[in-house]
Design a protein around this motif. Structure first.
Motif, short mmCIF file in Angstrom:
data_model
loop_
_atom_site.label_atom_id
_atom_site.label_comp_id
_atom_site.label_asym_id
_atom_site.label_seq_id
_atom_site.Cartn_x
_atom_site.Cartn_y
_atom_site.Cartn_z
N MET A 153 0.82 -1.21 0.00
CA MET A 153 0.00 0.00 0.00
C MET A 153 0.86 1.27 0.00
O MET A 153 0.64 2.17 -0.79
CB MET A 153 -0.91 -0.01 1.24
CG MET A 153 -1.85 1.15 1.31
SD MET A 153 -3.11 1.11 0.01
CE MET A 153 -4.58 0.84 0.97
N THR A 154 1.86 1.31 0.86
CA THR A 154 2.71 2.50 0.90
C THR A 154 3.49 2.64 -0.40
O THR A 154 3.68 3.77 -0.88
CB THR A 154 3.69 2.42 2.08
OG1 THR A 154 4.41 1.19 2.02
CG2 THR A 154 2.97 2.52 3.40
N SER A 155 3.92 1.53 -0.99
CA SER A 155 4.69 1.63 -2.22
C SER A 155 3.83 2.11 -3.38
O SER A 155 4.25 2.96 -4.18
CB SER A 155 5.33 0.29 -2.56
OG SER A 155 6.26 -0.07 -1.55
N HIS A 157 1.24 3.91 -3.13
CA HIS A 157 0.99 5.33 -2.91
C HIS A 157 2.22 6.17 -3.26
O HIS A 157 2.11 7.23 -3.88
CB HIS A 157 0.59 5.59 -1.46
CG HIS A 157 0.48 7.03 -1.13
ND1 HIS A 157 -0.29 7.92 -1.87
CD2 HIS A 157 1.06 7.78 -0.17
CE1 HIS A 157 -0.18 9.12 -1.35
NE2 HIS A 157 0.64 9.07 -0.32
N GLY A 158 3.39 5.70 -2.88
CA GLY A 158 4.61 6.44 -3.21
C GLY A 158 4.80 6.57 -4.71
O GLY A 158 5.14 7.64 -5.22
N VAL A 159 4.55 5.50 -5.43
CA VAL A 159 4.70 5.52 -6.88
C VAL A 159 3.72 6.53 -7.50
O VAL A 159 4.11 7.40 -8.28
CB VAL A 159 4.47 4.12 -7.47
CG1 VAL A 159 4.21 4.21 -8.97
CG2 VAL A 159 5.68 3.24 -7.20
N SER A 161 2.08 8.98 -6.09
CA SER A 161 2.33 10.33 -5.63
C SER A 161 3.50 10.96 -6.36
O SER A 161 3.43 12.12 -6.80
CB SER A 161 2.59 10.30 -4.13
OG SER A 161 2.88 11.58 -3.65
N MET A 162 4.58 10.21 -6.51
CA MET A 162 5.74 10.78 -7.20
C MET A 162 5.47 10.91 -8.70
O MET A 162 5.94 11.86 -9.33
CB MET A 162 6.98 9.92 -6.94
CG MET A 162 7.52 10.11 -5.53
SD MET A 162 9.11 9.29 -5.22
CE MET A 162 10.20 10.18 -6.33
N ALA A 165 3.40 14.09 -9.10
CA ALA A 165 4.15 15.32 -8.82
C ALA A 165 5.26 15.54 -9.85
O ALA A 165 5.95 16.57 -9.81
CB ALA A 165 4.75 15.26 -7.41
N HIS A 167 7.90 13.59 -10.23
CA HIS A 167 9.21 13.23 -9.66
C HIS A 167 9.65 11.82 -10.04
O HIS A 167 10.60 11.31 -9.48
CB HIS A 167 9.16 13.34 -8.13
CG HIS A 167 9.16 14.73 -7.63
ND1 HIS A 167 10.15 15.64 -7.96
CD2 HIS A 167 8.31 15.41 -6.84
CE1 HIS A 167 9.90 16.80 -7.38
NE2 HIS A 167 8.76 16.70 -6.71
N LEU A 168 8.92 11.19 -10.98
CA LEU A 168 9.28 9.82 -11.33
C LEU A 168 9.48 9.71 -12.83
O LEU A 168 8.87 8.88 -13.49
CB LEU A 168 8.19 8.84 -10.86
CG LEU A 168 8.57 7.36 -10.83
CD1 LEU A 168 9.74 7.13 -9.91
CD2 LEU A 168 7.40 6.49 -10.42
N LEU A 180 8.04 -1.01 -11.25
CA LEU A 180 8.47 -1.02 -9.86
C LEU A 180 7.56 -1.92 -9.02
O LEU A 180 8.04 -2.72 -8.21
CB LEU A 180 8.47 0.40 -9.30
CG LEU A 180 9.47 1.37 -9.91
CD1 LEU A 180 9.36 2.74 -9.23
CD2 LEU A 180 10.89 0.83 -9.76
N THR B 154 10.52 5.67 -3.93
CA THR B 154 9.06 5.75 -3.91
C THR B 154 8.49 5.14 -2.63
O THR B 154 7.52 5.64 -2.08
CB THR B 154 8.45 5.01 -5.12
OG1 THR B 154 8.95 3.69 -5.16
CG2 THR B 154 8.78 5.73 -6.41
N GLY B 158 6.27 6.95 0.08
CA GLY B 158 4.95 6.42 0.42
C GLY B 158 4.77 6.25 1.92
O GLY B 158 3.73 6.62 2.48
#
Lengths: 198, 198
Positions: A153-155, A157-159, A161-162, A165, A167-168, A180, B154, B158
């Motif tokens: 879940m956090t990953s 979201h990180g993907v 989100s970046m 923005a 940033h990826l 990823l 990422t 996240g």
DNA sequence: TAGTTCATGTGACGTTGTCATATGAAGACC
DNA sequence: GGTCTTCATATGACAACGTCACATGAACTA
């Protein structure tokens, strides 16, 4: 014809729908109470009959989005013919999808506004539970499943989100968000370690 | 005593510092041009002599934060006695640290504002390059290092983002952000697959 | 039919970002 | 040294915003 409570409930629905539409179309700056009221066919002060302030209106939008995802996960969980691995893949794809097609709504869902109202927080909690249940179908060991679910879940979201923005960039990282996450799923599936991290 | 250009540069620095302080103290709502001007000892219109609008002032704050992290990564890279694995761990800890001690500044760094000015985008790009360089010290294979670096970056983002938004309660996920990242690092280190994901 | 409730409309206020203009001091030129 | 230019900063003004107090009128109740 229409009772007063029915009419009020309909207005509330239209306010939330109007706010969601404006958010998708013009981003957070486009969501003014005046614009929301105009699109819902009421005046600028009408929202205050249904929400204590703007933040709670946005929380209602976030709750609606989370509930939509929750219903989708429910459908996945109800389909018993679906292999657990594919069920998980579809759940992740659904999150990625809303993050990419409705970036502003997605940011709202994962922002602090989702904790502004009890209803929104409950919708978030429900979806997290469902997601953990889906992960459990693949992982087996309960404690390990929870941790893997959290990491997924956090990953995700990180993907997202970046990505949103900017940033990826693929040219820098030589990888797309999908690649990823596929890699992470592979790592989790292949993991045969004990699970104690002393 | 003070030349005109020196004075202007000092004012610009003070404006960025004042904006950063207000952001840390009161969040985004506290960063008004009037408050920034007052703290910097100038008037509310002064920022327009240095930035085209508020967004670019915030981009300057983001650039300053990224530059700070970049300088820290430079120090890590310059310390040749440091084992690569510990270098990576410290780099990740630095990111986690700013995310937790300065949540609003962190959100600004990873928000769209970081792409508003060329200088901020350059600071981001520099830091990403440094981070990839640190990951390369642990992973070896260049392509694999890039993908692992992206997954780490990422995932860290996240974790921090969900922590700060209150979406990573330990009671639900049975895991802290640190545990999740340790697990991911372990998975990446233990990975012996080929690298083709066909 | 008279009275109550309550969703909604409207006027107003303080605050915000932003611009046009004024001011005054630092640098340039004779 | 005196004059002109440049430019960072100060100030007044404006539209838009969230929010509140109050007015209004239709839906309920008795």
């Amino acid at each position: 014809m229409v009772s007063r409570t029915e009419s009020a409930a309909a207005t509330r629905r239209e306010l939330v729908a109007a706010a969601a539409e404006l958010l998708d179309e013009s981003g957070p700056e486009g969501v003014t109470l005046r614009a929301v009221g105009a699109r819902a066919g009421v005046s600028r002060g009408a929202p205050y009959g249904h929400f204590p302030d703007k933040e709670h209106l946005l929380a209602a939008v976030a709750e609606q989005c989370w509930t939509g995802i929750g219903d989708e996960l429910d459908r996945l969980l109800a389909d018993h013919d679906l292999p657990p691995a594919e069920r998980l893949e579809r759940a992740l794809a659904g999150l990625l999808d809303i993050g990419r097609r409705r970036p502003h709504a997605y940011a709202l869902m994962f922002g602090p506004a989702s904790n502004a109202s009890a209803g929104a927080a409950a919708a978030v909690s429900r979806t997290h539970d469902q997601f953990l249940s889906i992960v459990s179908g693949v992982i087996g060991d309960p404690a390990r499943a929870r941790q893997s679910g959290a990491l997924l879940m956090t990953s995700v979201h990180g993907v997202v989100s970046m990505e949103n923005a900017g940033h990826l960039g693929v040219e820098k990282w030589h990888a797309t968000g999908d690649q990823l996450l596929r890699r992470l799923i592979g790592l989790l599936a292949a993991d045969r370690s004990t699970g104690d991290d002393a």
